[in-house]
Design a protein around this motif. Sequence first.
Motif, short mmCIF file in Angstrom:
data_model
loop_
_atom_site.label_atom_id
_atom_site.label_comp_id
_atom_site.label_asym_id
_atom_site.label_seq_id
_atom_site.Cartn_x
_atom_site.Cartn_y
_atom_site.Cartn_z
N PRO A 158 -5.74 -3.71 -8.31
CA PRO A 158 -5.36 -3.36 -6.94
C PRO A 158 -4.29 -4.32 -6.42
O PRO A 158 -4.25 -5.48 -6.80
CB PRO A 158 -6.67 -3.51 -6.15
CG PRO A 158 -7.55 -4.35 -7.00
CD PRO A 158 -7.11 -4.15 -8.42
N ALA A 159 -3.42 -3.80 -5.57
CA ALA A 159 -2.35 -4.61 -5.00
C ALA A 159 -2.96 -5.72 -4.15
O ALA A 159 -3.93 -5.51 -3.44
CB ALA A 159 -1.43 -3.74 -4.15
N LYS A 160 -2.34 -6.90 -4.26
CA LYS A 160 -2.85 -8.03 -3.47
C LYS A 160 -2.43 -7.87 -2.03
O LYS A 160 -1.30 -7.50 -1.73
CB LYS A 160 -2.30 -9.34 -4.03
CG LYS A 160 -2.82 -9.65 -5.42
CD LYS A 160 -2.30 -10.97 -5.90
CE LYS A 160 -2.81 -11.26 -7.29
NZ LYS A 160 -2.30 -12.51 -7.81
N SER A 161 -3.33 -8.14 -1.14
CA SER A 161 -3.00 -8.07 0.28
C SER A 161 -3.07 -9.47 0.87
O SER A 161 -3.65 -10.37 0.30
CB SER A 161 -3.97 -7.14 1.01
OG SER A 161 -5.27 -7.68 0.95
N VAL A 162 -2.46 -9.62 2.00
CA VAL A 162 -2.50 -10.89 2.71
C VAL A 162 -3.77 -10.87 3.54
O VAL A 162 -3.84 -10.22 4.58
CB VAL A 162 -1.25 -11.06 3.61
CG1 VAL A 162 -1.31 -12.38 4.33
CG2 VAL A 162 0.01 -10.90 2.80
N GLY A 163 -4.80 -11.55 3.06
CA GLY A 163 -6.08 -11.56 3.77
C GLY A 163 -6.70 -10.19 3.76
O GLY A 163 -6.54 -9.42 2.84
N GLY A 164 -7.40 -9.83 4.83
CA GLY A 164 -8.03 -8.53 4.97
C GLY A 164 -7.05 -7.52 5.52
O GLY A 164 -5.88 -7.81 5.78
N THR A 165 -7.52 -6.31 5.72
CA THR A 165 -6.68 -5.23 6.22
C THR A 165 -6.15 -5.55 7.62
O THR A 165 -4.97 -5.34 7.92
CB THR A 165 -7.48 -3.92 6.26
OG1 THR A 165 -7.98 -3.67 4.95
CG2 THR A 165 -6.61 -2.76 6.69
N ASN A 166 -7.01 -6.09 8.48
CA ASN A 166 -6.57 -6.41 9.85
C ASN A 166 -5.48 -7.46 9.84
O ASN A 166 -4.52 -7.38 10.62
CB ASN A 166 -7.76 -6.87 10.69
CG ASN A 166 -8.67 -5.72 11.06
OD1 ASN A 166 -8.24 -4.57 11.08
ND2 ASN A 166 -9.93 -6.02 11.35
N GLU A 167 -5.62 -8.46 8.96
CA GLU A 167 -4.60 -9.51 8.89
C GLU A 167 -3.27 -8.95 8.41
O GLU A 167 -2.22 -9.35 8.90
CB GLU A 167 -5.07 -10.64 7.97
CG GLU A 167 -6.23 -11.45 8.54
CD GLU A 167 -6.68 -12.53 7.58
OE1 GLU A 167 -5.82 -13.08 6.85
OE2 GLU A 167 -7.88 -12.81 7.56
N LEU A 168 -3.32 -8.02 7.45
CA LEU A 168 -2.10 -7.41 6.94
C LEU A 168 -1.40 -6.60 8.04
O LEU A 168 -0.19 -6.71 8.24
CB LEU A 168 -2.42 -6.49 5.75
CG LEU A 168 -1.24 -5.76 5.11
CD1 LEU A 168 -0.20 -6.75 4.59
CD2 LEU A 168 -1.72 -4.86 3.99
N LEU A 169 -2.16 -5.83 8.78
CA LEU A 169 -1.59 -5.05 9.87
C LEU A 169 -1.01 -5.95 10.96
O LEU A 169 0.06 -5.66 11.52
CB LEU A 169 -2.64 -4.10 10.46
CG LEU A 169 -3.08 -2.96 9.54
CD1 LEU A 169 -4.23 -2.20 10.17
CD2 LEU A 169 -1.93 -2.03 9.23
N THR A 170 -1.69 -7.04 11.24
CA THR A 170 -1.19 -7.99 12.24
C THR A 170 0.13 -8.60 11.77
O THR A 170 1.07 -8.74 12.57
CB THR A 170 -2.23 -9.10 12.49
OG1 THR A 170 -3.46 -8.49 12.89
CG2 THR A 170 -1.77 -10.08 13.54
N GLU A 171 0.21 -8.94 10.49
CA GLU A 171 1.43 -9.52 9.96
C GLU A 171 2.58 -8.52 10.02
O GLU A 171 3.72 -8.87 10.40
CB GLU A 171 1.24 -9.98 8.51
CG GLU A 171 2.46 -10.70 7.97
CD GLU A 171 2.23 -11.29 6.59
OE1 GLU A 171 3.25 -11.50 5.91
OE2 GLU A 171 1.08 -11.53 6.20
N ILE A 172 2.32 -7.27 9.70
CA ILE A 172 3.35 -6.23 9.78
C ILE A 172 3.82 -6.07 11.23
O ILE A 172 5.03 -5.97 11.50
CB ILE A 172 2.83 -4.89 9.22
CG1 ILE A 172 2.61 -5.00 7.71
CG2 ILE A 172 3.78 -3.74 9.55
CD1 ILE A 172 1.91 -3.82 7.08
N ARG A 173 2.88 -6.06 12.18
CA ARG A 173 3.24 -5.95 13.59
C ARG A 173 4.14 -7.11 14.01
O ARG A 173 5.15 -6.93 14.69
CB ARG A 173 1.98 -5.92 14.46
CG ARG A 173 2.30 -5.72 15.95
CD ARG A 173 1.17 -6.10 16.85
NE ARG A 173 0.98 -7.55 16.74
CZ ARG A 173 -0.17 -8.18 16.93
NH1 ARG A 173 -1.25 -7.50 17.25
NH2 ARG A 173 -0.26 -9.48 16.81
#
Length: 183
Positions: A158-173
Motif C-alpha cells: 500500500p502507498a505510504k501516507s503521511v500519518g493517518g488519513t486526517n493528517e494527509l487531508l490536513t496537509e493537502i489543505r
Amino acid sequence: MSEQSDRPGVTGEVLLEAQFDSKISPYYRWLVSLVLLITLVGIPLIPLWLIFSVWYGREYLRRISARLTTQAVEIRKGVFFRKEATIPLDRITDVRLHDDPLMRMHKLRGLKVETAGQSGQNAGSEGDLIGIIDAVEFRDAVLLQRQRVLDAEPSAAPAKSVGGTNELLTEIRDILERMEAKG
C-alpha cells in the motif's frame, strides 16, 4: 493443448491456439479495393491488386498466429513486414471484440488486446487480430488466464501516507492554502 511454447523468451505452456478464418483473405481484398476506389488515383491499380491479393491472402493466412500461454499472449503476423509480439498477461487491461460493416458482411470479428500505457486509437496495433474463429472464446480464455496471473501475484504494498488519513487531508489543505496565497 498443453505444450511448451517454442518461441524464445516465453516460458509456460500453451493453453490455447487461435484458428483464423479463411474469409480474412476476401475481407482484405475488398477493404484494399474500396480504399483504392475511394482515392480515385488508385482505380487503375485495382486489377493489379485483385491479382496480387490471391497470393497475398494465402500468405497472410499462413503467417498469422495467436496463442495464449500461461504468462502471455503471443502474436505473429505479416507477409512483407512481419511483427512478433509477446504481450504479458499482467500488462493487459482489456480485450475487446469489434467489427465493421465489411467484417459483418464476411462474418468476421476483430479482437484487440489493449495494454497499460497505450494511447490513441491505433496504439498497440500488434494486438489487433481479425478473423479469429470463436473470438469470444479466445477473449474469455485470455481474460480468465489474466485473472489467474493477477490473483497469483502478491499484492502491491500500500502507498505510504503521511500519518493517518486526517493528517494527509490536513496537509493537502495546507498546501492548497499556501498555493492560493502565492498566486
